[in-house]
Write a protein that holds these residues in place. Structure first.
Motif, PDB file in Angstrom:
ATOM      1  N   SER A 123     -11.799   5.869   2.862  1.00 49.14           N
ATOM      2  CA  SER A 123     -12.652   5.419   1.761  1.00 49.14           C
ATOM      3  C   SER A 123     -13.461   6.573   1.154  1.00 49.14           C
ATOM      4  CB  SER A 123     -13.591   4.305   2.234  1.00 49.14           C
ATOM      5  OG  SER A 123     -14.446   4.799   3.249  1.00 49.14           O
ATOM      6  N   VAL A 139      -5.471   0.934  -0.427  1.00 48.75           N
ATOM      7  CA  VAL A 139      -5.785  -0.462  -0.757  1.00 48.75           C
ATOM      8  C   VAL A 139      -6.272  -0.560  -2.201  1.00 48.75           C
ATOM      9  CG1 VAL A 139      -7.345  -2.399  -0.248  1.00 48.75           C
ATOM     10  CG2 VAL A 139      -6.221  -1.171   1.621  1.00 48.75           C
ATOM     11  N   LEU A 140      -7.114   0.378  -2.632  1.00 47.62           N
ATOM     12  CA  LEU A 140      -7.592   0.372  -4.022  1.00 47.62           C
ATOM     13  C   LEU A 140      -6.433   0.474  -5.008  1.00 47.62           C
ATOM     14  CD1 LEU A 140     -10.685   2.777  -3.854  1.00 47.62           C
ATOM     15  CD2 LEU A 140     -10.722   0.280  -3.962  1.00 47.62           C
ATOM     16  N   GLN A 150       0.852  -1.198   0.000  1.00 52.22           N
ATOM     17  CA  GLN A 150       0.000   0.000   0.000  1.00 52.22           C
ATOM     18  C   GLN A 150       0.884   1.242   0.000  1.00 52.22           C
ATOM     19  OE1 GLN A 150      -3.143   0.185   2.973  1.00 52.22           O
ATOM     20  NE2 GLN A 150      -3.010  -2.033   3.249  1.00 52.22           N
ATOM     21  N   TRP A 194     -15.665   4.992  -1.479  1.00 57.22           N
ATOM     22  CA  TRP A 194     -15.087   3.829  -2.136  1.00 57.22           C
ATOM     23  C   TRP A 194     -15.392   2.568  -1.333  1.00 57.22           C
ATOM     24  CZ3 TRP A 194     -14.075   4.759  -6.863  1.00 57.22           C
ATOM     25  CH2 TRP A 194     -13.457   5.939  -7.275  1.00 57.22           C
ATOM     26  N   SER A 195     -15.246   1.427  -1.974  1.00 63.40           N
ATOM     27  CA  SER A 195     -15.486   0.144  -1.303  1.00 63.40           C
ATOM     28  C   SER A 195     -14.361  -0.205  -0.340  1.00 63.40           C
ATOM     29  CB  SER A 195     -15.623  -0.976  -2.344  1.00 63.40           C
ATOM     30  OG  SER A 195     -14.435  -1.052  -3.120  1.00 63.40           O
ATOM     31  N   ASP A 196     -13.232   0.481  -0.429  1.00 65.77           N
ATOM     32  CA  ASP A 196     -12.092   0.252   0.458  1.00 65.77           C
ATOM     33  C   ASP A 196     -11.320   1.556   0.579  1.00 65.77           C
ATOM     34  OD1 ASP A 196     -10.358  -1.277   2.083  1.00 65.77           O
ATOM     35  OD2 ASP A 196     -10.576  -2.989   0.732  1.00 65.77           O
ATOM     36  N   SER A 197     -10.281   1.575   1.395  1.00 67.50           N
ATOM     37  CA  SER A 197      -9.480   2.795   1.499  1.00 67.50           C
ATOM     38  C   SER A 197      -8.693   2.999   0.204  1.00 67.50           C
ATOM     39  CB  SER A 197      -8.531   2.714   2.699  1.00 67.50           C
ATOM     40  OG  SER A 197      -7.515   1.765   2.457  1.00 67.50           O
ATOM     41  N   ASN A 209      -4.310  -2.749  -4.946  1.00 70.03           N
ATOM     42  CA  ASN A 209      -5.011  -3.839  -5.619  1.00 70.03           C
ATOM     43  C   ASN A 209      -5.032  -3.665  -7.132  1.00 70.03           C
ATOM     44  OD1 ASN A 209      -5.437  -4.900  -3.097  1.00 70.03           O
ATOM     45  ND2 ASN A 209      -7.619  -4.449  -3.022  1.00 70.03           N
TER      46      ASN A 209
END
Length: 194
Positions: free
Chosen positions: A53, A78-79, A43, A72-75, A82
């Motif tokens: 997020s 992390v996005l 990260q 967002w679906s994640d921080s 990923n």
């Protein structure tokens, strides 16, 4: 005891949040020489404001806030991690690609500093801005063997959240593709391991 609390309507109801996935176009598989190294993607470091997020936006000048009712679906770190991991795995040039969640041994580590991941408006024109200062580290001695700054600007074609999120997706695709190209052209990763 529960009945009076359930009937109470004095407290304001929280707004319903829209949760968004970061869109991603499918990457392309490798066509060049394989890189005989394993890579871990971590990260990125970022500011406290971006490390959440919330979907950040600069409506004018130096002011920064968030798009109301959307997240967002994640921080964000992390996005980004990923998305980079997905691109590198799809490409298949490295013998293995893992993330810092996997806790696997790797020859190299890709990390960096994410200083911008937000919508920016100048008058009525908007764009997504991503700035990522990447560094590639040899894990055996924690030595930085390459670094690169990426500045991605993607126009936002409209004012709806669908269009804003689509622009974030395109900007992230560009970041992933440019990062992959940089890694493939970094001669340091082809030198023999110590």
């Amino acid at each position: 005891m529960c009945l009076p609390l359930a009937a109470c309507t004095v407290l304001p109801q929280p707004p319903v949040s829209q949760v968004w996935l970061l869109p991603a176009q499918p990457g392309t598989s490798a066509s060049g020489q394989a890189i005989n190294r394993s890579l871990r993607v971590v990260q990125p470091n970022t500011s406290q404001f971006i490390n959440s997020s919330r979907i950040a936006v600069q409506p004018q000048d130096a002011e920064i806030t968030v798009y109301s009712g959307s997240r967002w679906s994640d921080s964000v770190p992390v996005l980004v991690r990923n998305r980079l991991t997905q691109e590198l795995r799809t490409n298949g040039r490295f013998i293995s690609v893992s993330s810092d969640d996997d806790n696997l041994q790797a020859d190299l580590e890709l990390g960096g500093d994410l200083s911008a991941f937000q919508g920016v408006y100048r008058g009525k024109k908007g764009e997504v801005l991503i700035q990522f200062d990447a560094h590639l580290v040899q894990t055996s001695d924690r030595r930085v063997i390459a670094s690169q700054r990426f500045v991605i600007r993607q126009p936002i074609n409209g004012r709806s959240m669908n269009e804003v999120v689509a622009a974030f997706g395109l900007a992230s695709d560009t970041l992933a593709a440019e990062t992959l190209r940089w890694l493939q052209n970094t001669g340091a990763i082809r030198s023999p391991l110590p």
